[in-house]
Design a protein around this motif. Sequence first.
Motif, PDB file in Angstrom:
ATOM      1  N   ASN A  23       0.618  -1.205   0.098  1.00  0.00           N
ATOM      2  CA  ASN A  23      -0.071  -0.245  -0.010  1.00  0.00           C
ATOM      3  C   ASN A  23       0.691   1.313  -0.110  1.00  0.00           C
ATOM      4  OD1 ASN A  23      -2.038  -1.598  -0.100  1.00  0.00           O
ATOM      5  ND2 ASN A  23      -2.762  -1.265   1.801  1.00  0.00           N
ATOM      6  N   ASP A 125     -15.888   9.757  -4.182  1.00  0.00           N
ATOM      7  CA  ASP A 125     -16.586  11.400  -4.200  1.00  0.00           C
ATOM      8  C   ASP A 125     -15.433  12.181  -3.570  1.00  0.00           C
ATOM      9  OD1 ASP A 125     -17.116   9.521  -1.940  1.00  0.00           O
ATOM     10  OD2 ASP A 125     -18.001  11.625  -1.090  1.00  0.00           O
ATOM     11  N   HIS A 127     -12.116  12.061  -3.573  1.00  0.00           N
ATOM     12  CA  HIS A 127     -11.215  12.228  -4.764  1.00  0.00           C
ATOM     13  C   HIS A 127     -11.576  13.321  -5.631  1.00  0.00           C
ATOM     14  CE1 HIS A 127      -9.137   8.161  -4.146  1.00  0.00           C
ATOM     15  NE2 HIS A 127     -10.337   7.954  -3.607  1.00  0.00           N
ATOM     16  N   PRO A 164     -17.668  10.626   5.813  1.00  0.00           N
ATOM     17  CA  PRO A 164     -18.335  10.038   6.801  1.00  0.00           C
ATOM     18  C   PRO A 164     -17.349   8.722   7.675  1.00  0.00           C
ATOM     19  CG  PRO A 164     -19.088   9.386   4.815  1.00  0.00           C
ATOM     20  CD  PRO A 164     -18.024  10.506   4.681  1.00  0.00           C
ATOM     21  N   SER A 167     -10.729  10.061   7.082  1.00  0.00           N
ATOM     22  CA  SER A 167      -9.887  10.409   5.950  1.00  0.00           C
ATOM     23  C   SER A 167      -9.906   9.442   4.915  1.00  0.00           C
ATOM     24  CB  SER A 167      -8.604  10.763   6.229  1.00  0.00           C
ATOM     25  OG  SER A 167      -8.004   9.748   7.116  1.00  0.00           O
ATOM     26  N   GLU A 194      -1.737   7.673   7.395  1.00  0.00           N
ATOM     27  CA  GLU A 194      -1.049   6.516   7.245  1.00  0.00           C
ATOM     28  C   GLU A 194       0.214   6.530   6.865  1.00  0.00           C
ATOM     29  OE1 GLU A 194      -5.231   4.889   7.823  1.00  0.00           O
ATOM     30  OE2 GLU A 194      -4.258   6.804   7.161  1.00  0.00           O
ATOM     31  N   THR A 309      -8.130  -1.009   9.681  1.00  0.00           N
ATOM     32  CA  THR A 309      -9.043  -2.036   9.455  1.00  0.00           C
ATOM     33  C   THR A 309      -8.456  -3.213   8.565  1.00  0.00           C
ATOM     34  OG1 THR A 309     -11.011  -2.289   7.738  1.00  0.00           O
ATOM     35  CG2 THR A 309      -9.097  -0.575   7.106  1.00  0.00           C
ATOM     36  N   PHE A 333     -14.701   0.408   6.992  1.00  0.00           N
ATOM     37  CA  PHE A 333     -15.772  -0.350   5.842  1.00  0.00           C
ATOM     38  C   PHE A 333     -16.594  -1.328   6.539  1.00  0.00           C
ATOM     39  CE2 PHE A 333     -13.410   0.484   2.229  1.00  0.00           C
ATOM     40  CZ  PHE A 333     -12.020   0.626   2.369  1.00  0.00           C
ATOM     41  N   LEU A 375      -8.852  -9.849   0.505  1.00  0.00           N
ATOM     42  CA  LEU A 375      -7.337 -10.020   0.907  1.00  0.00           C
ATOM     43  C   LEU A 375      -7.095 -10.496   2.455  1.00  0.00           C
ATOM     44  CD1 LEU A 375      -4.295  -9.331   0.331  1.00  0.00           C
ATOM     45  CD2 LEU A 375      -5.132  -7.038   0.099  1.00  0.00           C
ATOM     46  N   ARG A 376      -7.578  -9.428   3.311  1.00  0.00           N
ATOM     47  CA  ARG A 376      -7.351  -9.896   4.785  1.00  0.00           C
ATOM     48  C   ARG A 376      -8.059 -10.895   5.256  1.00  0.00           C
ATOM     49  NH1 ARG A 376      -2.539  -7.332   3.881  1.00  0.00           N
ATOM     50  NH2 ARG A 376      -2.724  -5.358   2.952  1.00  0.00           N
TER      51      ARG A 376
HETATM   52  C1  EPZ Z   1      -6.615   1.945   1.471  1.00  0.00           C
HETATM   53  O1  EPZ Z   1      -7.819   2.037   0.651  1.00  0.00           O
HETATM   54  C2  EPZ Z   1      -6.082   0.647   1.297  1.00  0.00           C
HETATM   55  N1  EPZ Z   1      -5.604   0.392   0.028  1.00  0.00           N
HETATM   56  C3  EPZ Z   1      -6.877  -0.262   1.748  1.00  0.00           C
HETATM   57  O2  EPZ Z   1      -6.151  -1.485   2.062  1.00  0.00           O
HETATM   58  C4  EPZ Z   1      -7.195   0.052   3.401  1.00  0.00           C
HETATM   59  O3  EPZ Z   1      -8.150  -0.789   3.788  1.00  0.00           O
HETATM   60  C5  EPZ Z   1      -8.089   1.486   3.441  1.00  0.00           C
HETATM   61  O4  EPZ Z   1      -7.101   2.615   2.593  1.00  0.00           O
HETATM   62  C6  EPZ Z   1      -8.261   1.908   4.682  1.00  0.00           C
HETATM   63  O5  EPZ Z   1      -7.183   2.219   5.386  1.00  0.00           O
HETATM   64  C7  EPZ Z   1      -4.406   0.906  -0.630  1.00  0.00           C
HETATM   65  O6  EPZ Z   1      -3.649   1.611   0.076  1.00  0.00           O
HETATM   66  C8  EPZ Z   1      -4.146   0.383  -1.848  1.00  0.00           C
HETATM   67  P1  EPZ Z   1     -10.097   4.972   1.830  1.00  0.00           P
HETATM   68  P2  EPZ Z   1      -8.741   3.251   0.071  1.00  0.00           P
HETATM   69  O7  EPZ Z   1     -10.165   5.735   0.644  1.00  0.00           O
HETATM   70  O8  EPZ Z   1      -7.756   4.399  -0.286  1.00  0.00           O
HETATM   71  C9  EPZ Z   1     -14.680   6.071   2.162  1.00  0.00           C
HETATM   72  C10 EPZ Z   1      -5.964  -3.904   1.670  1.00  0.00           C
HETATM   73  O9  EPZ Z   1      -6.298  -4.736   2.272  1.00  0.00           O
HETATM   74  N2  EPZ Z   1     -14.646   6.782   1.167  1.00  0.00           N
HETATM   75  O10 EPZ Z   1      -9.044   5.137   2.994  1.00  0.00           O
HETATM   76  O11 EPZ Z   1      -9.394   2.846  -0.920  1.00  0.00           O
HETATM   77  C11 EPZ Z   1     -14.564   4.662   2.051  1.00  0.00           C
HETATM   78  O12 EPZ Z   1     -15.841   4.040   1.281  1.00  0.00           O
HETATM   79  C12 EPZ Z   1      -6.743  -2.601   1.317  1.00  0.00           C
HETATM   80  O13 EPZ Z   1      -4.706  -3.750   1.459  1.00  0.00           O
HETATM   81  C13 EPZ Z   1     -15.572   7.586   0.887  1.00  0.00           C
HETATM   82  O14 EPZ Z   1     -16.488   7.757   1.446  1.00  0.00           O
HETATM   83  O15 EPZ Z   1      -9.622   3.400   1.223  1.00  0.00           O
HETATM   84  C14 EPZ Z   1     -14.042   3.889   3.384  1.00  0.00           C
HETATM   85  O16 EPZ Z   1     -15.300   3.678   3.961  1.00  0.00           O
HETATM   86  C15 EPZ Z   1      -8.221  -3.040   1.337  1.00  0.00           C
HETATM   87  N3  EPZ Z   1     -15.158   8.567  -0.374  1.00  0.00           N
HETATM   88  C16 EPZ Z   1     -13.336   5.041   3.820  1.00  0.00           C
HETATM   89  O17 EPZ Z   1     -13.573   6.216   3.144  1.00  0.00           O
HETATM   90  C17 EPZ Z   1     -13.999   8.642  -0.908  1.00  0.00           C
HETATM   91  O18 EPZ Z   1     -14.016   9.221  -2.016  1.00  0.00           O
HETATM   92  C18 EPZ Z   1     -11.903   4.843   3.861  1.00  0.00           C
HETATM   93  O19 EPZ Z   1     -11.425   4.706   2.526  1.00  0.00           O
HETATM   94  C19 EPZ Z   1     -13.033   7.676  -0.761  1.00  0.00           C
HETATM   95  C20 EPZ Z   1     -13.174   6.701   0.400  1.00  0.00           C
END
Ligand code: EPZ
Length: 426
Positions: A23, A125, A127, A164, A167, A194, A309, A333, A375-376
């Motif tokens: 990651n 959203d 992003h 919600p 970050s 992170e 998570t 999640f 994966l996890r």
């Molecule tokens: C990163 O995913 C990791 N992947 C995930 O690891 C990890 O579980 C996650 O961060 C949380 O730590 C990589 O780094 C490649 P987020 P990412 O955007 O960035 C919500 C693994 O097992 N959200 O931090 O996609 C989203 O739905 C993977 O290696 C929005 O609502 O996760 C979630 O509930 C799985 N709107 C929360 O934020 C957005 O625009 C965190 O998601 C973006 C996210």
Amino acid sequence: MDIFKIQGPVKLSGSIRVNGSKNAALPIMAAALLAPGETILESVPQLSDIGVLCELIENIGCKVSRDEQRRLHIDATNIDNPFGDYEIVRRMRAGICILGPLLARCGRVEVSMPGGCAIGDRPVDIHVRGLKALGAQIHLKNGYIVAEAPSGGLIGTEVFLGGPFGSTVLGTANILMAATLAKGKTVIESAACEPEIADLANFLNKMGAKIGGIGSPRLTIEGVKQLKAAEHEVIADRIEAGTFMAAAAITRSKLKIDNCNLDHLMAAVDRLRNIGVQVEKYNGGCEVAAFGELRTADITTQPHPGFPTDLQAQFMALLSLANGNSVIIEKIFPDRFMHVAELNRMAANLRKEGPAVIVAGVDRLIAAPVMASDLRASAALVLAAMAAEGTTIINRVYHIDRGYERIEQRLNPVGAKIVRESVPGA
Ligand code: EPZ
């Protein structure tokens, strides 16, 4: 497809080495697109997710190769097709992380929406909010995000990236990368903290970016005209390290884990100690020891530095054998519980209550055929199988290969009994 046949219970001993972080590597590979020239990355693990991003990067016109020291070379001099193909992105949602760098470098980019996956929706959203704040025009076309920068380039701004669920890791990566080439100063408030984002920021600064506040929720970026290719070694994979720590704990073993930075895992170490597991820093890594009964612990997943998570499933497997009830709440999640039903097939006693799971500890787990899902969750099944009585069969092992490089070749030398078999149609 491959399956695992895992005999348990086993005891682990000796030492195991943690690989470079998937990651951290993924957004850093995307950051290489910001500059012409050849970026060289060390400690990028050989994983299917990494391979998919290499395919995506080659698809846009870059050259990607590995040398004999396994270093990854990305030559981003020529980008003639700034396009994130759905056929590739749908296989690995982190492909969204090419959006920010390609928009900043090329001025226009089309990247497929990631779509959902086993752990839930993967909205983007935030992003989009961040890139619009930098002046981009964005619309959706046939499932693709089409982003266009103003004719004079992106414009630095102040932007809040909280949502919600706290970050966003890859959202922060996309906005951070785009802001490095924007005109003027950008401040990202509620940035992901992170360690993988800090590693990305450190790499970007090696490319000539001017990023401050690294590791904090407030990042400042002074835009520059041009970046240059750089060399970098990605940090160790804290989630792989946490997975191995849980493996030692669930098998009641003593195990040295090399190349592991405990500063990146304080929440997980706190929970392990609460459970009664000894964790000591050891010569660039740590030593984990668990002999007596496992105590209960409550876990709530949160953005870093909270409990990750990505370790929730592994710790659920561990707490399945604790002496009493634990509560695990998934705040990142809420649907990330595909492993609950599979662990219950192995005689765990887990009950889902909305975003929480009540873990009623049992005396033993019993081997069963189970299905890997994400994966996890798959890693959690491997841990459970090493502690369970009998031979567990795990189907769809490709999920594990996405995030753990040949895990059986690394766990067997310390005492695991994992056999990989190829079974057509499994
Ligand atoms: C990163 O995913 C990791 N992947 C995930 O690891 C990890 O579980 C996650 O961060 C949380 O730590 C990589 O780094 C490649 P987020 P990412 O955007 O960035 C919500 C693994 O097992 N959200 O931090 O996609 C989203 O739905 C993977 O290696 C929005 O609502 O996760 C979630 O509930 C799985 N709107 C929360 O934020 C957005 O625009 C965190 O998601 C973006 C996210």
